[in-house]
Design a protein around this motif. Sequence first.
Motif, PDB file in Angstrom:
ATOM      1  N   THR A   1      82.859 -31.391   8.700  1.00 37.88           N
ATOM      2  CA  THR A   1      83.899 -30.744   7.904  1.00 37.88           C
ATOM      3  C   THR A   1      83.614 -31.006   6.429  1.00 37.88           C
ATOM      4  OG1 THR A   1      85.554 -30.968   9.652  1.00 37.88           O
ATOM      5  CG2 THR A   1      86.370 -30.599   7.416  1.00 37.88           C
ATOM      6  N   LEU A   2      83.524 -29.942   5.654  1.00 39.84           N
ATOM      7  CA  LEU A   2      83.182 -30.048   4.244  1.00 39.84           C
ATOM      8  C   LEU A   2      84.327 -29.543   3.377  1.00 39.84           C
ATOM      9  CD1 LEU A   2      79.593 -28.487   4.321  1.00 39.84           C
ATOM     10  CD2 LEU A   2      80.180 -30.910   4.454  1.00 39.84           C
ATOM     11  N   ALA A   3      84.644 -30.305   2.349  1.00 43.82           N
ATOM     12  CA  ALA A   3      85.521 -29.813   1.286  1.00 43.82           C
ATOM     13  C   ALA A   3      84.617 -29.248   0.208  1.00 43.82           C
ATOM     14  CB  ALA A   3      86.377 -30.945   0.732  1.00 43.82           C
ATOM     15  N   VAL A   4      84.866 -27.998  -0.181  1.00 45.37           N
ATOM     16  CA  VAL A   4      84.018 -27.316  -1.152  1.00 45.37           C
ATOM     17  C   VAL A   4      84.883 -26.879  -2.327  1.00 45.37           C
ATOM     18  CG1 VAL A   4      82.366 -25.466  -1.541  1.00 45.37           C
ATOM     19  CG2 VAL A   4      82.586 -26.481   0.745  1.00 45.37           C
ATOM     20  N   LYS A   5      84.542 -27.353  -3.496  1.00 43.11           N
ATOM     21  CA  LYS A   5      85.345 -27.070  -4.685  1.00 43.11           C
ATOM     22  C   LYS A   5      84.450 -26.514  -5.779  1.00 43.11           C
ATOM     23  CE  LYS A   5      88.795 -29.303  -7.709  1.00 43.11           C
ATOM     24  NZ  LYS A   5      89.969 -28.599  -7.151  1.00 43.11           N
ATOM     25  N   ILE A   6      84.848 -25.380  -6.353  1.00 47.26           N
ATOM     26  CA  ILE A   6      84.154 -24.822  -7.519  1.00 47.26           C
ATOM     27  C   ILE A   6      85.094 -24.899  -8.703  1.00 47.26           C
ATOM     28  CG2 ILE A   6      83.106 -22.785  -8.568  1.00 47.26           C
ATOM     29  CD1 ILE A   6      82.280 -21.892  -5.782  1.00 47.26           C
ATOM     30  N   GLU A   7      84.619 -25.527  -9.773  1.00 46.36           N
ATOM     31  CA  GLU A   7      85.403 -25.676 -10.999  1.00 46.36           C
ATOM     32  C   GLU A   7      84.696 -24.966 -12.140  1.00 46.36           C
ATOM     33  OE1 GLU A   7      87.178 -30.019 -10.975  1.00 46.36           O
ATOM     34  OE2 GLU A   7      85.134 -30.039 -10.168  1.00 46.36           O
ATOM     35  N   ASN A   8      85.484 -24.217 -12.922  1.00 46.17           N
ATOM     36  CA  ASN A   8      84.948 -23.497 -14.078  1.00 46.17           C
ATOM     37  C   ASN A   8      83.754 -22.617 -13.711  1.00 46.17           C
ATOM     38  OD1 ASN A   8      86.832 -24.779 -15.861  1.00 46.17           O
ATOM     39  ND2 ASN A   8      85.536 -26.603 -15.814  1.00 46.17           N
ATOM     40  N   GLY A   9      83.847 -21.981 -12.526  1.00 48.11           N
ATOM     41  CA  GLY A   9      82.785 -21.076 -12.117  1.00 48.11           C
ATOM     42  C   GLY A   9      82.717 -19.861 -13.029  1.00 48.11           C
ATOM     43  N   LYS A  10      81.499 -19.449 -13.318  1.00 49.06           N
ATOM     44  CA  LYS A  10      81.308 -18.294 -14.203  1.00 49.06           C
ATOM     45  C   LYS A  10      80.010 -17.589 -13.825  1.00 49.06           C
ATOM     46  CE  LYS A  10      81.034 -17.009 -19.129  1.00 49.06           C
ATOM     47  NZ  LYS A  10      81.025 -17.546 -20.516  1.00 49.06           N
ATOM     48  N   VAL A  11      80.094 -16.273 -13.674  1.00 47.57           N
ATOM     49  CA  VAL A  11      78.911 -15.451 -13.442  1.00 47.57           C
ATOM     50  C   VAL A  11      78.867 -14.397 -14.542  1.00 47.57           C
ATOM     51  CG1 VAL A  11      77.738 -13.858 -11.890  1.00 47.57           C
ATOM     52  CG2 VAL A  11      78.969 -15.823 -10.948  1.00 47.57           C
ATOM     53  N   THR A  12      77.746 -14.353 -15.273  1.00 50.06           N
ATOM     54  CA  THR A  12      77.591 -13.415 -16.385  1.00 50.06           C
ATOM     55  C   THR A  12      76.562 -12.358 -16.032  1.00 50.06           C
ATOM     56  OG1 THR A  12      78.128 -15.142 -17.996  1.00 50.06           O
ATOM     57  CG2 THR A  12      77.010 -13.185 -18.830  1.00 50.06           C
ATOM     58  N   TRP A  13      76.947 -11.098 -16.194  1.00 50.98           N
ATOM     59  CA  TRP A  13      76.080  -9.959 -15.913  1.00 50.98           C
ATOM     60  C   TRP A  13      75.082  -9.767 -17.060  1.00 50.98           C
ATOM     61  CZ3 TRP A  13      79.904 -10.795 -12.800  1.00 50.98           C
ATOM     62  CH2 TRP A  13      80.022 -10.097 -11.593  1.00 50.98           C
ATOM     63  N   PRO A  14      74.022  -8.995 -16.831  1.00 55.15           N
ATOM     64  CA  PRO A  14      73.061  -8.742 -17.913  1.00 55.15           C
ATOM     65  C   PRO A  14      73.674  -8.081 -19.140  1.00 55.15           C
ATOM     66  CG  PRO A  14      72.067  -8.201 -15.797  1.00 55.15           C
ATOM     67  CD  PRO A  14      73.517  -8.498 -15.523  1.00 55.15           C
ATOM     68  N   ASP A  15      74.813  -7.374 -18.970  1.00 59.69           N
ATOM     69  CA  ASP A  15      75.460  -6.745 -20.136  1.00 59.69           C
ATOM     70  C   ASP A  15      76.452  -7.674 -20.829  1.00 59.69           C
ATOM     71  OD1 ASP A  15      77.593  -6.857 -18.401  1.00 59.69           O
ATOM     72  OD2 ASP A  15      77.925  -4.684 -18.302  1.00 59.69           O
ATOM     73  N   ASN A  16      76.431  -8.974 -20.442  1.00 61.07           N
ATOM     74  CA  ASN A  16      77.252 -10.040 -21.030  1.00 61.07           C
ATOM     75  C   ASN A  16      78.720  -9.995 -20.623  1.00 61.07           C
ATOM     76  OD1 ASN A  16      75.181 -11.426 -22.424  1.00 61.07           O
ATOM     77  ND2 ASN A  16      75.257  -9.921 -24.081  1.00 61.07           N
ATOM     78  N   THR A  17      79.118  -9.112 -19.713  1.00 56.51           N
ATOM     79  CA  THR A  17      80.447  -9.224 -19.116  1.00 56.51           C
ATOM     80  C   THR A  17      80.398 -10.322 -18.067  1.00 56.51           C
ATOM     81  OG1 THR A  17      79.951  -7.531 -17.456  1.00 56.51           O
ATOM     82  CG2 THR A  17      80.987  -6.811 -19.518  1.00 56.51           C
ATOM     83  N   PHE A  18      81.560 -10.891 -17.723  1.00 51.27           N
ATOM     84  CA  PHE A  18      81.541 -12.035 -16.809  1.00 51.27           C
ATOM     85  C   PHE A  18      82.847 -12.153 -16.028  1.00 51.27           C
ATOM     86  CE2 PHE A  18      82.880 -13.421 -21.023  1.00 51.27           C
ATOM     87  CZ  PHE A  18      84.060 -14.093 -20.767  1.00 51.27           C
ATOM     88  N   VAL A  19      82.740 -12.871 -14.910  1.00 46.12           N
ATOM     89  CA  VAL A  19      83.877 -13.250 -14.076  1.00 46.12           C
ATOM     90  C   VAL A  19      83.992 -14.769 -14.122  1.00 46.12           C
ATOM     91  CG1 VAL A  19      84.734 -13.396 -11.698  1.00 46.12           C
ATOM     92  CG2 VAL A  19      83.753 -11.257 -12.538  1.00 46.12           C
ATOM     93  N   THR A  20      85.216 -15.276 -14.260  1.00 44.97           N
ATOM     94  CA  THR A  20      85.459 -16.716 -14.181  1.00 44.97           C
ATOM     95  C   THR A  20      86.391 -16.999 -13.016  1.00 44.97           C
ATOM     96  OG1 THR A  20      87.316 -16.571 -15.722  1.00 44.97           O
ATOM     97  CG2 THR A  20      85.148 -17.065 -16.664  1.00 44.97           C
ATOM     98  N   PHE A  21      86.238 -18.168 -12.389  1.00 40.18           N
ATOM     99  CA  PHE A  21      87.065 -18.471 -11.223  1.00 40.18           C
ATOM    100  C   PHE A  21      86.981 -19.941 -10.848  1.00 40.18           C
ATOM    101  CE2 PHE A  21      82.876 -17.843  -9.657  1.00 40.18           C
ATOM    102  CZ  PHE A  21      82.742 -18.614  -8.519  1.00 40.18           C
ATOM    103  N   ASN A  22      87.957 -20.366 -10.055  1.00 45.13           N
ATOM    104  CA  ASN A  22      87.985 -21.676  -9.414  1.00 45.13           C
ATOM    105  C   ASN A  22      88.343 -21.462  -7.949  1.00 45.13           C
ATOM    106  OD1 ASN A  22      87.882 -23.775 -11.802  1.00 45.13           O
ATOM    107  ND2 ASN A  22      89.344 -22.206 -12.430  1.00 45.13           N
ATOM    108  N   SER A  23      87.820 -22.305  -7.066  1.00 38.74           N
ATOM    109  CA  SER A  23      88.134 -22.149  -5.651  1.00 38.74           C
ATOM    110  C   SER A  23      88.143 -23.491  -4.940  1.00 38.74           C
ATOM    111  CB  SER A  23      87.133 -21.208  -4.966  1.00 38.74           C
ATOM    112  OG  SER A  23      85.856 -21.795  -4.873  1.00 38.74           O
ATOM    113  N   ASP A  24      88.920 -23.542  -3.861  1.00 37.33           N
ATOM    114  CA  ASP A  24      88.973 -24.695  -2.953  1.00 37.33           C
ATOM    115  C   ASP A  24      88.817 -24.179  -1.529  1.00 37.33           C
ATOM    116  OD1 ASP A  24      89.670 -27.377  -4.295  1.00 37.33           O
ATOM    117  OD2 ASP A  24      91.030 -25.958  -5.284  1.00 37.33           O
ATOM    118  N   GLN A  25      87.898 -24.774  -0.787  1.00 37.89           N
ATOM    119  CA  GLN A  25      87.646 -24.361   0.589  1.00 37.89           C
ATOM    120  C   GLN A  25      87.540 -25.560   1.509  1.00 37.89           C
ATOM    121  OE1 GLN A  25      84.035 -22.141   0.864  1.00 37.89           O
ATOM    122  NE2 GLN A  25      84.434 -20.972  -0.988  1.00 37.89           N
ATOM    123  N   VAL A  26      87.747 -25.294   2.790  1.00 34.53           N
ATOM    124  CA  VAL A  26      87.394 -26.230   3.852  1.00 34.53           C
ATOM    125  C   VAL A  26      86.457 -25.483   4.788  1.00 34.53           C
ATOM    126  CG1 VAL A  26      88.176 -27.603   5.806  1.00 34.53           C
ATOM    127  CG2 VAL A  26      89.545 -27.526   3.710  1.00 34.53           C
TER     128      VAL A  26
END
Length: 276
Positions: free
Chosen positions: A160-185
Motif C-alpha cells: 500500500t503506497l501513499a502518493v503525494k504530489i506537491e506544487n506539480g506543474k506541467v509546462t507546454w512548449p507554448d509556455n502555458t501550464f497546468v498546476t496541481f496537487n494530489s493525494d492518492q492511495v
Amino acid sequence: MKKSIFNLSGPILLLSTFLLFSCKEDDAPLNPEPAIGAFEDEVVVNSTFEDLDNVTIDVMQSSGLGLRTTGMTTLCAGATVNHDLNAKKITVNFGTTGCTGPQGNVRKGKIIFTYSGTNFLFPGTSIVATFEGYEVNGYKIEGRRTLTNSGVDLASSTITLAVKIENGKVTWPDNTFVTFNSDQVRKLKLGSTGYEASIAGTASGKSREGKDYSLAITQDLMVKQSCVTTGVYIPIAGILELTYQGIVISADYGAGNCDKKILITYPGGTREITAD
C-alpha cells in the motif's frame, strides 16, 4: 476530436481528468468539444507524472532498493544513474540534449530521488522525486512527488503506497501550464507476470486557462501491467468525478477490458471516446 501528441508508458496513466464546458445562454446545449481539448491536456499532465512509476521501478531495481517486478525498462541508452549511498540520493541524468527511451519517449534533464531506509519493501520507507530541467517529449515537469510505503501484506504480495504530489506543474512548449496537487492511495500487487494496481484519491489545481478544478476517484481506478505491455496505458476500470465551476462530470473507464474506451457523462448527455 484532435489527436493527442503525447504518448507515455507507465503503470498508471490518467490519475486525474477535467473537462471544460461553455455555453452562451443558461438553457443552451452544452458543447462537448472544448471539454475534449481540455481532457487531452490533462492526459499530458497525468502521463508525465505517471511515467515516473516505471522510471522509479527501474531505479529501485538497479539500485537494490527492492520492489522487484517485471517492469518495463524506461531508461534510454544515454541516461546515467548516480547512486550516493551515504546521502541516500539517486540522480538520473538524461542529458541536456535528451535521449530516446525504448517506448519512444524523449527525456532530458534530471530526476533526483532521495529516500529513507534501506529497502522500499519496509513500511515507512519513502522515496521523493524532484526535478532539474526535466522534460518529457517537450513538456517541462516541476514539483515534488513522494511515495511512502504504508504497509505490506506478504500473504497477497500487496504494497500500500501513499502518493503525494506537491506544487506539480506541467509546462507546454507554448509556455502555458497546468498546476496541481494530489493525494492518492495505491495498492500495488506484485506477481511473476507483472503488477496490478488500484488507485483512490483526490486532486485539485488550475487549468491552462487559469480556472480552478477539483476531482475525486469515486470508484477505484484499476491498472494491469499485462494491459500496459499491449499499449493500453490508461486505467481499465474505475470512475472519476470532476467538479468544474459547479458542474460535475464523470469519466468511466469500463469493467476491466484491456481497451482505451472512456465513457464521459456531462450535463445533457454522454459520449464515448477512445484515448490515443
